[in-house]
Write an enzyme that holds these catalytic residues in place. Sequence first.
Site, PDB file in Angstrom:
ATOM      1  CB  CYS A 117     -27.489  62.974   4.819  1.00 60.07           C
ATOM      2  SG  CYS A 117     -28.230  63.176   3.184  1.00 60.07           S
ATOM      3  NE  ARG A 155     -22.014  62.355   7.440  1.00 59.94           N
ATOM      4  CZ  ARG A 155     -21.360  61.305   6.948  1.00 59.94           C
ATOM      5  NH1 ARG A 155     -20.042  61.222   7.109  1.00 59.94           N
ATOM      6  NH2 ARG A 155     -21.977  60.355   6.284  1.00 59.94           N
ATOM      7  CD1 TRP A 189     -25.131  68.198  -0.698  1.00 57.77           C
ATOM      8  CD2 TRP A 189     -24.265  66.173  -1.091  1.00 57.77           C
ATOM      9  NE1 TRP A 189     -24.287  68.309  -1.780  1.00 57.77           N
ATOM     10  CE2 TRP A 189     -23.742  67.091  -2.046  1.00 57.77           C
ATOM     11  CE3 TRP A 189     -23.851  64.849  -1.154  1.00 57.77           C
ATOM     12  CZ2 TRP A 189     -22.841  66.713  -3.039  1.00 57.77           C
ATOM     13  CZ3 TRP A 189     -22.955  64.471  -2.132  1.00 57.77           C
ATOM     14  CH2 TRP A 189     -22.451  65.397  -3.057  1.00 57.77           C
ATOM     15  CD  GLU A 208     -12.403  72.196  -3.391  1.00 53.56           C
ATOM     16  OE1 GLU A 208     -12.646  71.013  -3.116  1.00 53.56           O
ATOM     17  OE2 GLU A 208     -11.437  72.815  -2.888  1.00 53.56           O
ATOM     18  CE  LYS A 250     -12.926  68.080   4.748  1.00 50.54           C
ATOM     19  NZ  LYS A 250     -11.987  69.093   4.263  1.00 50.54           N
TER      20      LYS A 250
END
Length: 599
Positions: free
Chosen positions: A15, A40, A87, A483, A594
């Site tokens: 995060c 992030r 996240w 991806e 990422k």
Amino acid sequence: MTNFYNQFELFTSMCSIIAYSGNKVAAPILVNGLKRMEYRGYDSVGMATISSGKILVRKGVGKVDEVNKSLRLEKMDGKIGIGHTRWATHGGVTNANAHPHQCCGNDIAIVHNGIIDNYDELKKSLVAKGHKFKSETDSEVIAHLLGDFLSKNDDIKKAMINTTNKLKGTYAFAAVFDDGTVAGSRYDEPLIVGIAKDGYYLSSDVLGFIEHTDRAIFLDNREIAIVDTNSLSIFNYDGSEVKRQVTQIAWELADADKGKFAHHTLKEINEQRHTIANALANRNHTVKEFCGAVSDAKRVLITGSGSSYHAALIAKQLFSKYAKIQCEAIISSEFQYASNLLGKDSVLIAISQSGETADLLQAVKTARASKAKILSIVNVPTSSLARASDLSLGMNCGPEIGVAATKSFTAQLAIIYKITSTLSGLNLGISQKDISKTINTLLNSMKNIVQIADKIKHIGNIYLLGRGLHFAIALEGALKLKELVYVHAEGIPAGELKHGPLALMDEKTIVIVLNPDDETYDDTLSNVHEMKARDAGVIGISNINSNKYDDWIKIPKAKELLYPILEVIPLQLLAYHTALKRESNPDYPRHLAKSVTVK
């Protein structure tokens, strides 16, 4: 170096957190910092600011721009605040689970990156004392612990020490208190202090504040920072004051903007006109020192995750072929099972864009315990990996914001070529000037990529074939398609086609063949005939056309070692444009961040 390794553990979540305390209005600073660190995590966003002695909280599900538009985050009052992009690890993607989290009295708000392993135990204890929780997250226990200790007449410093000593797991967190104090602490997650004329910053990444200052302090594990508009104090968990050196950061801010491009991913693909040459510009004496350590080692291991592992595979082949150095490439998540290969005469080459990948940092820790020497190729010069290494080579490609590796991968290859040339004493014929010219020609000639993307946008299975160095690029191309396009894509060694994969070929199959005019050309073309006999659709990436290709992506004729770079750029563009055809956002693939710092 010794102190760092005493503290070095495993980063385990992803995060972004940011805090500001200063003379300017905080909200626009926080919003802009969160935008820069959105790579992030981007499932929810929130901020807390202090206005008239009260903590204001706004948070919601979505990306920064979306939540800012709906909740007007940048209009929040106050010159002190904290922010977060999430996240999800504990609890679903909901407004309640978005950060910041507050204690019962709403006089403390926190943002957290990491995983609190003992949160369930702590939560039960706090609930028994009457605390009421509003989220499913592990992070909320931090706010309640701080509130609990402050209610016992602890001051903020003592409350921070007592709280951090209760936590087990990994964390970096920032807390804002209604008296205007901002505090933060870290254990195995990054937390950086930015020092500016107008105030102080706490951030997961220098990108969060580099627009305002290039002066930073990198907190070590088990350290606490307390800041206000006028002062900064740092101390450890026993309360002793710590003096930390200020670091001047050399990092190009402009590179973090999209500029004229629709997406960061497209911008970063196009930046390869320059970034590959920049990577080749590493100082010769540093490269020689790096190569000296490799030459002196009895055993060389190379590790990386994702795209960096594919670069490691190419390094393994080049070192063996040209420098006669035998080495092993081991994917970082599997490295723990190969630790018996290491000893005091070993070298580990760790490759990473971010320098924060959990599996890779664990591999470094394992190698260090075996007394191996740590060398690294990394893009972020202030990262944990760079600081953990005995010697590090920078990629020099600037911030990479798009989640899928593009310019960082080709920068890694360029550095590997330079290392190979130095190790072997051979002139491999790859100059900065020539490579920039060739990449520019390539990017200007990719006019049929969009049409091919349109043809394959509904295909469910895509296979990529290559031999030798081209197999690693087949793996990389498959990863880009997974991806960005969310399609099953598989890289296959072309010579293995008859050992199983040929059974998958039919009229619904697309095969992308990497087949430039080198020693692998004739054998790979034979594979094309076999696949066409089974009605598979074939896309050829080569400097030579063939009537067996349904579509041909032309690359320039070049020296053989350049072909891996020339092949991967069309694959990046194909994945990008196919993602657009499928109405996916290539900058923010679903479920991915990422840098994977989750164990």
